[in-house]
Design a protein around this motif. Structure first.
Motif: not given
Length: 331
Positions: A70-99
């Motif tokens: 864990a110290a060498v490779t670093g810890s990854s974010a829990p899958s639910w955080l990745t899922f939440a970030r997708f719907f609160t940041v990734g998808f809406p900003v991608a759609v917004y920037r293409a408006w």
């Protein structure tokens, strides 16, 4: 294997690794030492497990190796955080920037569609020439309304979702060629406009708009977003902008388009549920339209609020720098 001798020989290395793991900051030399000791400890664990699997020692080394990894490779974010970030940041900003792109598509599509509806609606003689009179009457009086209740709701929802997802995928991923997207949009605008015009010409405007509005607002918006994102890919190839090669511009735009594609899967599923369960339901027309308007307004609010917030924070809808791969230096 003499387990006691093995432990005595490597005890110092394990203790040193534990000391390094307890430190919050390491120098460059200490970091190199940590990596080397981690690799040795992993080898020691493998040797103990295969030759003298003492439970206590195996447990100690397993915990030590896991901490070091864990110290060498670093810890990854829990899958639910990745899922939440997708719907609160990734998808809406991608759609917004293409408006500008999908709003332009929506405007052109609506102009063609409503223009045809108005033209055929005010010229019944032209509407009657679109097909044999019996077929036109069958469409107006039965087929258009029966289409939404012909199959069981759950089966119809799956069918609608599949068809719309395929249409959106064609618009999105053929965008680099531009012409296929325009062809799909023109074909659908002509189809909707002609059918709507015939319904209006034969006095069935209330049935047409009462049935198509509840699901059509969200469904067509999803198609517009897909088409706009696809055309944006094509334009990135034609005009990459200053400071970017065509390959870089295409890669960045395609990565954002992938986020849009994933998010539209959910949007189209919602519109499919509305089309299968709300559109043919026995609810009053005003109630069905209100549900469709609420879903449409909710999607726009979601994109504008979360997308604008993410854009102001510097998000682009692209992958993180560490995940994009290396770029060759260019002049």
């Amino acid at each position: 294997m003499d387990l006691d001798a093995y432990v005595a020989e490597h005890q110092g290395e394990w203790e040193r690794l534990e000391q390094l793991l307890r430190r919050r900051r390491l120098t460059g030399t200490e970091s190199d030492e940590l990596i080397a000791l981690y690799q040795r400890a992993a080898t020691h664990l493998s040797a103990v497990q295969s030759r003298a699997p003492d439970p206590a020692l195996v447990g100690r080394l397993s915990r030590l190796v896991a901490r070091a990894r864990a110290a060498v490779t670093g810890s990854s974010a829990p899958s639910w955080l990745t899922f939440a970030r997708f719907f609160t940041v990734g998808f809406p900003v991608a759609v917004y920037r293409a408006w500008p792109w999908w709003c332009g598509v929506a405007t052109a599509f609506s102009a063609v569609t409503f223009g045809l509806i108005a033209w055929f609606g005010t010229h019944p003689e032209l509407a009657a020439q679109l097909g044999p009179e019996p077929a036109i009457k069958q469409l107006v009086e039965k087929d258009f309304a029966n289409y939404y209740s012909e199959y069981p709701a759950q089966d119809f929802a799956a069918q609608v979702w599949t068809n719309n997802a395929q249409l959106a995928a064609i618009c999105l991923f053929s965008g680099v060629l531009i012409l296929p997207v325009l062809y799909v949009l023109v074909q659908n605008a002509l189809s909707v406009g002609a059918i709507g015009g015939v319904m209006v010409a034969y006095g069935k405007a209330d049935i047409f708009f009462g049935l198509i509005t509840p699901h059509g607002l969200l469904e067509l918006t999803a198609v517009f977003v897909a088409a706009g994102a696809g055309l944006r890919i094509g334009w990135a190839w034609i005009a990459p902008g200053r400071g970017r090669t065509r390959a870089q511009a295409l890669a960045e735009t395609c990565r954002a388009a992938v986020l849009i594609a994933l998010g539209l899967v959910v949007v189209l599923a919602i519109s499919g549920v509305i089309e299968a369960f709300v559109t043919p339901s026995g609810l009053p027309t005003a109630a069905r339209i209100a549900i469709g308007v609420a879903a449409f307004a909710g999607f726009l609010t979601y994109v504008v609020v979360l997308g604008r917030r993410a854009a102001r924070a510097g998000e682009t809808g692209d992958l993180a720098m560490a995940e994009r791969g290396d770029l060759a230096p260019t002049v």
